[in-house]
Write an enzyme that holds these catalytic residues in place. Structure first.
Site, PDB file in Angstrom:
ATOM      1  N   GLU A  48       0.968  -1.241  -0.147  1.00 13.06           N
ATOM      2  CA  GLU A  48       0.014  -0.003  -0.027  1.00 13.06           C
ATOM      3  C   GLU A  48       0.816   1.276   0.023  1.00 13.06           C
ATOM      4  O   GLU A  48       2.129   1.336   0.815  1.00 13.06           O
ATOM      5  CB  GLU A  48      -0.835   0.007   1.227  1.00 13.06           C
ATOM      6  CG  GLU A  48      -2.299   0.339   1.030  1.00 13.06           C
ATOM      7  CD  GLU A  48      -2.989  -0.499  -0.077  1.00 13.06           C
ATOM      8  OE1 GLU A  48      -3.312  -0.080  -1.210  1.00 13.06           O
ATOM      9  OE2 GLU A  48      -3.420  -1.745   0.503  1.00 13.06           O
ATOM     10  N   HIS A  49       0.469   2.171  -0.963  1.00 15.82           N
ATOM     11  CA  HIS A  49       1.098   3.583  -1.062  1.00 15.82           C
ATOM     12  C   HIS A  49       2.532   3.244  -1.418  1.00 15.82           C
ATOM     13  O   HIS A  49       3.466   4.022  -1.152  1.00 15.82           O
ATOM     14  CB  HIS A  49       1.074   4.123   0.348  1.00 15.82           C
ATOM     15  CG  HIS A  49      -0.190   4.905   0.404  1.00 15.82           C
ATOM     16  ND1 HIS A  49      -0.614   6.179  -0.011  1.00 15.82           N
ATOM     17  CD2 HIS A  49      -1.276   4.470   1.150  1.00 15.82           C
ATOM     18  CE1 HIS A  49      -1.973   6.450   0.250  1.00 15.82           C
ATOM     19  NE2 HIS A  49      -2.174   5.668   0.968  1.00 15.82           N
ATOM     20  N   THR A  50       2.886   2.257  -2.106  1.00 18.56           N
ATOM     21  CA  THR A  50       4.144   1.796  -2.836  1.00 18.56           C
ATOM     22  C   THR A  50       4.318   2.292  -4.200  1.00 18.56           C
ATOM     23  O   THR A  50       5.292   2.515  -4.869  1.00 18.56           O
ATOM     24  CB  THR A  50       4.618   0.331  -2.639  1.00 18.56           C
ATOM     25  OG1 THR A  50       3.434  -0.324  -3.129  1.00 18.56           O
ATOM     26  CG2 THR A  50       4.799   0.097  -1.118  1.00 18.56           C
ATOM     27  N   ASP A  51       3.132   2.483  -4.673  1.00 13.10           N
ATOM     28  CA  ASP A  51       2.994   2.598  -6.278  1.00 13.10           C
ATOM     29  C   ASP A  51       3.834   3.656  -6.731  1.00 13.10           C
ATOM     30  O   ASP A  51       4.495   3.735  -7.871  1.00 13.10           O
ATOM     31  CB  ASP A  51       1.768   1.965  -6.927  1.00 13.10           C
ATOM     32  CG  ASP A  51       0.382   3.205  -6.591  1.00 13.10           C
ATOM     33  OD1 ASP A  51       0.719   3.969  -5.609  1.00 13.10           O
ATOM     34  OD2 ASP A  51      -0.509   3.086  -7.203  1.00 13.10           O
ATOM     35  N   SER A 142     -13.005   4.551  -9.489  1.00 11.44           N
ATOM     36  CA  SER A 142     -12.513   5.495 -10.513  1.00 11.44           C
ATOM     37  C   SER A 142     -11.776   4.896 -11.440  1.00 11.44           C
ATOM     38  O   SER A 142     -11.957   5.052 -12.930  1.00 11.44           O
ATOM     39  CB  SER A 142     -11.638   6.677 -10.060  1.00 11.44           C
ATOM     40  OG  SER A 142     -10.793   6.099  -9.082  1.00 11.44           O
ATOM     41  N   ASP A 186      -4.004   0.722  -9.754  1.00 13.13           N
ATOM     42  CA  ASP A 186      -5.470   0.552 -10.095  1.00 13.13           C
ATOM     43  C   ASP A 186      -5.726   0.192 -11.538  1.00 13.13           C
ATOM     44  O   ASP A 186      -6.434  -0.750 -12.141  1.00 13.13           O
ATOM     45  CB  ASP A 186      -6.203   1.701  -9.274  1.00 13.13           C
ATOM     46  CG  ASP A 186      -6.119   1.929  -7.804  1.00 13.13           C
ATOM     47  OD1 ASP A 186      -5.405   1.149  -7.425  1.00 13.13           O
ATOM     48  OD2 ASP A 186      -6.362   2.974  -7.462  1.00 13.13           O
ATOM     49  N   TYR A 235      -5.009  11.518   1.145  1.00 13.59           N
ATOM     50  CA  TYR A 235      -3.916  10.965   0.350  1.00 13.59           C
ATOM     51  C   TYR A 235      -2.988  11.726  -0.289  1.00 13.59           C
ATOM     52  O   TYR A 235      -1.749  11.369  -0.215  1.00 13.59           O
ATOM     53  CB  TYR A 235      -4.670  10.216  -0.841  1.00 13.59           C
ATOM     54  CG  TYR A 235      -4.084   9.438  -1.818  1.00 13.59           C
ATOM     55  CD1 TYR A 235      -4.077   8.007  -1.798  1.00 13.59           C
ATOM     56  CD2 TYR A 235      -3.388  10.045  -2.844  1.00 13.59           C
ATOM     57  CE1 TYR A 235      -3.121   7.204  -2.536  1.00 13.59           C
ATOM     58  CE2 TYR A 235      -2.573   9.349  -3.865  1.00 13.59           C
ATOM     59  CZ  TYR A 235      -2.644   7.919  -3.690  1.00 13.59           C
ATOM     60  OH  TYR A 235      -1.892   7.171  -4.597  1.00 13.59           O
TER      61      TYR A 235
HETATM   62  C1  GLA Z   1      -5.278   4.660  -4.200  1.00 14.79           C
HETATM   63  C2  GLA Z   1      -4.398   4.955  -5.500  1.00 14.79           C
HETATM   64  C3  GLA Z   1      -3.430   3.977  -5.543  1.00 14.79           C
HETATM   65  C4  GLA Z   1      -2.497   3.627  -4.652  1.00 14.79           C
HETATM   66  C5  GLA Z   1      -3.199   3.111  -3.271  1.00 14.79           C
HETATM   67  C6  GLA Z   1      -2.496   3.020  -2.147  1.00 14.79           C
HETATM   68  O1  GLA Z   1      -6.056   3.406  -4.564  1.00 14.79           O
HETATM   69  O2  GLA Z   1      -5.307   5.263  -6.690  1.00 14.79           O
HETATM   70  O3  GLA Z   1      -2.613   4.407  -6.832  1.00 14.79           O
HETATM   71  O4  GLA Z   1      -1.541   4.579  -4.096  1.00 14.79           O
HETATM   72  O5  GLA Z   1      -4.210   4.287  -3.299  1.00 14.79           O
HETATM   73  O6  GLA Z   1      -1.820   1.892  -2.312  1.00 14.79           O
END
Ligand code: GLA
Length: 406
Positions: A48-51, A142, A186, A235
């Protein structure tokens, strides 16, 4: 509400139902038959939050969907109709500027804008959008709209693009048109997911590996019903904190371009040079990348205890270092972990509410859902938490290839 999508046939039926209804809605609205394209939702198992710092993620597509039905029109306009919002939005294609309005139509209009930026010529069209992806639940409603829209527009333009390009253009729509600073996870898995598989994605190279999910478990998604939004608030703030830390590492440690390149030792060495919040956020990301690799090993060996252990550690890190959980979601994870047959539970998605993802014995999954809902209601007073027993489903490209949507 318990929506079970754990049988493939049932998943297809759910999608087909939506699709048939969407085709009919389109015909009624625009007086023309359209062509339908579907894109699923996604849940992230770990990572999570690594992308957005080139890291590792492990999502899977799940059987909710957005269906986009498209037909040509002759006046050079793009007309989007949302069946969910029962509203229409219309744009002059030739003069479409980046002009988000904080409206549902920003997502499909953003994809149109992004494809045109790429030099793809798109003539006038009408598009109806209908979906059953829960909104604000962290399940990527989304990206589902973006990818379904892109599939329809590309078909109309007679253009075929590879997965990486579709995902990148949809992300561009979200980042640059809508104004949400999300990463690539996503859009990539919504377009490229494969049934019965989780996807470990390297968000720097966009290389990926499909991993088996053992038959004896189910992935259960529990919605805390606390709304989250990627477009506003926490975010973007977390992302700024991460980028501030990453900038210090880049400056101080040769060879570090993205946080993905950094070790905990690198981070420790720079601790005094960044705000404490940035240090903690970066520590989450560095340790999370390692956990994704461990989870991969666990899945390849069918070691569910180890997978679950990684998920729990990931939740603690999201809660404490990334500070992106909330009391309701923490309560939901704690309740889940008390249940027999639950291997792991954690917050999933952008954070600050939304859903938990749980890996649970297949034979105890329905019981798990009932107990979690009951105990969550007692703990928080939220009595209507939605839980979904899921399997990994096909992404938009696999659905199209299998002729799932015509
Ligand atoms: C949302 C963002 C993704 C990712 C996640 C956290 O879903 O759209 O790109 O950063 O949060 O992992």
């Amino acid at each position: 509400m318990i929506l079970s999508c754990n049988f493939e046939s049932e998943q297809v039926r759910l999608m087909r139902l939506d699709e048939g209804k969407a085709l009919q809605i389109h015909r009624q609205r625009f007086g023309r038959d359209g062509r339908a394209f579907a894109a699923p939702a996604r849940v992230n198992l770990i990572g999570e939050h690594t992308d957005y710092t080139g890291g590792l993620v492990m999502p899977m597509a799940i059987g909710f969907s957005t269906v986009a039905v498209i037909s040509a029109r002759e006046d050079g306009r793009a007309v989007f109709y949302s069946a969910n919002y029962e509203e229409e939005a219309s744009f002059e294609i030739a003069s479409l500027e980046r002009s988000p309005r904080g409206h549902w139509s920003d997502y499909p209009a953003g994809v149109l804008w992004s494809l045109r930026q790429e030099g793809i010529a798109i003539d006038g069209f009408s598009m109806s959008l209908a979906g059953d992806v829960p909104l604000g639940a962290g399940l990527s409603s989304s990206a589902s709209v973006e990818v379904a829209t892109a599939m329809g527009l590309l078909w109309l333009a007679g253009v075929t693009l590879p997965l990486e390009k579709i995902a990148t253009l949809c992300r561009k729509a979200e980042n640059e048109y809508v104004g949400a600073k999300s990463g690539i996870m996503d859009q990539f898995v919504v377009a490229g997911g494969v049934a019965h598989r989780a996807m470990m994605l390297d968000c720097r190279s966009l290389g990926y590996e499909l991993l088996p999910l053992p038959d004896e478990v189910r992935v259960v998604i529990c919605n805390s019903m606390v709304k989250h939004s990627v477009a506003t608030g926490g975010y973007g703030n977390r992302r700024d904190e991460v980028e501030a830390g990453q900038a210090v590492l880049r400056q101080e440690r040769p060879g570090i371009e993205l946080l993905r390149d950094a070790t905990l030792a690198d981070l420790e060495a720079c601790r005094g040079k960044m705000p404490e919040a940035s240090f903690a956020r970066c520590r989450h990301i560095i340790t999370e990348n390692v956990r994704v690799l461990e989870a991969r090993e666990a899945l390849l060996k069918g070691d569910l205890q180890r997978l679950g252990g990684m998920m729990i550690a990931a939740h603690v890190s999201m809660r404490d270092d990334f500070a992106a959980s909330c009391p309701e979601v923490d309560a939901m994870v704690e309740i889940a972990m008390r249940q027999d047959g639950c291997f792991g539970a954690r917050i999933t998605g952008g954070g600050f509410g939304g859903c938990t993802v749980n890996v649970v014995s297949a034979d105890g999954a329905e019981q798990f859902v009932e107990t979690v809902r009951r105990e969550y209601a007692t703990a928080t007073g939220i009595a209507d938490a939605q839980c979904f027993v899921c399997e990994a489903s096909d992404g938009a490209l696999a659905l199209l290839a299998k002729g799932g949507v015509q």
